[in-house]
Design a protein around this motif. Structure first.
Motif, short mmCIF file in Angstrom:
data_model
loop_
_atom_site.label_atom_id
_atom_site.label_comp_id
_atom_site.label_asym_id
_atom_site.label_seq_id
_atom_site.Cartn_x
_atom_site.Cartn_y
_atom_site.Cartn_z
N GLY A 13 0.80 -1.22 0.00
CA GLY A 13 0.00 0.00 0.00
C GLY A 13 0.82 1.26 0.00
N THR A 14 1.94 1.27 0.75
CA THR A 14 2.79 2.46 0.75
C THR A 14 3.35 2.74 -0.64
OG1 THR A 14 4.65 1.08 1.49
CG2 THR A 14 3.43 2.27 3.18
N HIS A 15 3.66 1.67 -1.37
CA HIS A 15 4.14 1.84 -2.74
C HIS A 15 3.02 2.33 -3.66
CE1 HIS A 15 8.17 0.18 -2.22
NE2 HIS A 15 7.65 -0.82 -1.54
N VAL A 17 0.51 4.19 -2.85
CA VAL A 17 0.33 5.62 -2.57
C VAL A 17 1.44 6.43 -3.23
CG1 VAL A 17 0.38 7.36 -0.73
CG2 VAL A 17 -0.92 5.24 -0.43
N ASP A 18 2.69 5.97 -3.12
CA ASP A 18 3.81 6.69 -3.71
C ASP A 18 3.69 6.78 -5.23
OD1 ASP A 18 4.95 7.06 -1.24
OD2 ASP A 18 6.42 5.44 -1.43
N VAL A 19 3.37 5.65 -5.86
CA VAL A 19 3.25 5.63 -7.33
C VAL A 19 2.15 6.56 -7.80
CG1 VAL A 19 2.69 4.20 -9.33
CG2 VAL A 19 4.22 3.31 -7.57
N ALA A 20 1.00 6.50 -7.13
CA ALA A 20 -0.13 7.35 -7.51
C ALA A 20 0.24 8.83 -7.41
CB ALA A 20 -1.34 7.04 -6.65
N ARG A 21 0.90 9.21 -6.34
CA ARG A 21 1.29 10.61 -6.16
C ARG A 21 2.36 11.03 -7.16
NH1 ARG A 21 1.13 10.48 0.50
NH2 ARG A 21 -1.10 11.03 0.68
N GLU A 22 3.29 10.13 -7.45
CA GLU A 22 4.32 10.43 -8.44
C GLU A 22 3.71 10.71 -9.82
OE1 GLU A 22 6.91 7.08 -8.32
OE2 GLU A 22 7.55 7.48 -6.26
N ARG A 23 2.57 10.09 -10.09
CA ARG A 23 1.91 10.28 -11.38
C ARG A 23 0.94 11.46 -11.36
NH1 ARG A 23 0.60 4.13 -13.60
NH2 ARG A 23 2.68 3.26 -13.22
N GLY A 24 0.90 12.16 -10.25
CA GLY A 24 0.09 13.37 -10.19
C GLY A 24 -1.33 13.18 -9.73
N HIS A 25 -1.67 12.00 -9.23
CA HIS A 25 -3.03 11.76 -8.75
C HIS A 25 -3.20 12.28 -7.32
CE1 HIS A 25 -3.77 9.37 -12.27
NE2 HIS A 25 -2.84 8.50 -11.96
N GLU A 26 -4.43 12.66 -7.00
CA GLU A 26 -4.77 12.98 -5.62
C GLU A 26 -5.07 11.66 -4.91
OE1 GLU A 26 -8.16 15.44 -3.04
OE2 GLU A 26 -8.12 15.57 -5.24
N VAL A 27 -4.46 11.47 -3.75
CA VAL A 27 -4.57 10.18 -3.06
C VAL A 27 -5.24 10.34 -1.70
CG1 VAL A 27 -3.32 8.20 -2.11
CG2 VAL A 27 -2.52 9.29 -4.22
N VAL A 28 -6.18 9.44 -1.43
CA VAL A 28 -6.82 9.35 -0.11
C VAL A 28 -6.41 8.02 0.49
CG1 VAL A 28 -8.99 9.26 1.16
CG2 VAL A 28 -8.79 10.72 -0.87
N VAL A 29 -5.72 8.06 1.62
CA VAL A 29 -5.32 6.83 2.29
C VAL A 29 -6.42 6.44 3.29
CG1 VAL A 29 -3.59 5.71 3.74
CG2 VAL A 29 -2.89 7.41 2.03
N LEU A 30 -7.00 5.28 3.07
CA LEU A 30 -8.07 4.80 3.95
C LEU A 30 -7.44 4.04 5.11
CD1 LEU A 30 -10.53 3.50 1.17
CD2 LEU A 30 -10.46 5.76 2.26
N SER A 31 -7.27 4.72 6.23
CA SER A 31 -6.61 4.12 7.39
C SER A 31 -7.24 4.64 8.67
CB SER A 31 -5.12 4.45 7.39
OG SER A 31 -4.92 5.84 7.56
N ARG A 32 -7.00 3.94 9.75
CA ARG A 32 -7.54 4.37 11.04
C ARG A 32 -6.97 5.72 11.46
NH1 ARG A 32 -7.84 -1.12 14.81
NH2 ARG A 32 -9.48 -2.15 13.59
N SER A 33 -5.71 5.97 11.09
CA SER A 33 -5.11 7.25 11.45
C SER A 33 -5.81 8.41 10.75
CB SER A 33 -3.62 7.25 11.08
OG SER A 33 -3.43 7.05 9.70
N ALA A 34 -6.51 8.10 9.66
CA ALA A 34 -7.26 9.12 8.93
C ALA A 34 -8.75 9.08 9.29
CB ALA A 34 -7.08 8.93 7.42
N GLY A 35 -9.09 8.30 10.31
CA GLY A 35 -10.48 8.24 10.76
C GLY A 35 -11.34 7.24 10.02
N VAL A 36 -10.70 6.28 9.34
CA VAL A 36 -11.46 5.28 8.58
C VAL A 36 -11.22 3.89 9.16
CG1 VAL A 36 -11.77 4.17 6.33
CG2 VAL A 36 -11.34 6.63 6.45
N ASP A 37 -12.30 3.20 9.47
CA ASP A 37 -12.22 1.82 9.95
C ASP A 37 -12.79 0.92 8.86
OD1 ASP A 37 -12.38 -0.63 11.16
OD2 ASP A 37 -13.49 0.05 12.92
N LEU A 38 -11.92 0.21 8.16
CA LEU A 38 -12.37 -0.61 7.04
C LEU A 38 -13.26 -1.76 7.49
CD1 LEU A 38 -9.05 -0.83 4.98
CD2 LEU A 38 -11.07 0.52 4.42
N VAL A 39 -12.94 -2.35 8.63
CA VAL A 39 -13.73 -3.49 9.12
C VAL A 39 -15.09 -3.03 9.63
CG1 VAL A 39 -13.84 -5.36 10.81
CG2 VAL A 39 -11.67 -4.84 9.65
#
Length: 248
Positions: A13-15, A17-39
């Motif tokens: 996932g870290t890769h 995110v990095d690849v998407a940003r390198e290509r100029g995309h806006e990225v939203v990381v779905l993680s608990r640290s960002a207030g998202v609980d996938l389960v």
């Protein structure tokens, strides 16, 4: 594009995110640290506002079929439901080569994940990849007892997580295409040999013991079930080249 990455803080996932940003995309990381609980599904609706594609590389550490199935079922259903609500037009799921022939243990959850994605109403793409080069370090970390590392007898065709991330974003940038060609590394490797070479590369001492895992799950590790077919796509970087890159 605006791309959301489920599991964006993990090994691949870290890769992604990095690849998407390198290509100029806006990225939203779905993680608990960002207030998202996938389960639990909390925070997903707000996080997916305006998102064009979701790349799901979320994972869990378990060898229990029940736990794996519960995790991937919950995450996938929650993602798809939130994607429908937000109008997301493409769901990209990362899966594993050979799981339909070995629907056991951890792989049972991945099989269920694929089934849910296929039966959903969000346009989808599924990419199956082999184990990552990084897997050798992970196994050593989890299964070392003092100077001894217990490694399952396993044949794989590992690939760099970075290359899997690049392919995942390639697919997210295109319209949904269903099940795409499997992706594996450039050559077959024995997991025990990979762990030994990794240990040498990092200057670690000790003994690596190769042990066959019992049952159908272990048999699939040994008999080539998890190795891609000849018509699969191949990555560029070998495990040895990946090791060299880590030391630099």
């Amino acid at each position: 594009m605006k791309i959301a990455v489920a599991g964006g803080t993990g090994t691949v996932g870290t890769h992604v995110v990095d690849v998407a940003r390198e290509r100029g995309h806006e990225v939203v990381v779905l993680s608990r640290s960002a207030g998202v609980d996938l389960v639990g599904g909390t925070g997903l609706s707000d996080a997916l506002a305006g998102v064009d594609a979701v790349v799901d590389v979320a994972s869990t550490q378990t060898v229990s079929a029940k736990e794996s199935t519960a995790f991937f079922s919950a995450v996938t259903r929650n993602l798809l439901a939130a994607e429908i609500e937000a109008g997301v037009g493409h769901h990209v799921a990362l899966s594993i080569v050979g799981i339909d022939k070995a629907p056991h243990s951890y792989y049972a959850g991945k099989v269920e994940q694929e089934n849910i994605v296929r039966s959903g109403s969000v346009p989808w793409t599924i990419l199956r990849a082999t184990q990552f080069h990084e897997f050798a370090a992970q196994i050593r970390a989890r299964a070392s007892f003092g100077p001894v590392s217990i490694v399952p007898k396993m044949v794989s065709q590992p690939i760099a997580a970075r290359e899997v991330a690049e392919r995942s974003i390639d697919l997210a940038e295109q319209p949904a295409t269903g099940r795409v060609a499997d992706l594996g590394g450039p050559r077959e490797e024995r997991m025990a040999d990979m762990v030994r070479r990794y240990a040498r590369a990092v200057g670690a001492r000790g003994v690596v013991l190769e042990v066959p895992v019992p049952g159908a799950y272990g048999r699939a590790m040994r008999d080539g079930t998890l190795v891609p077919a000849p018509d699969a796509d191949r990555g560029r970087q070998s495990f040895e080249e990946w090791l060299d890159a880590q030391s630099r």
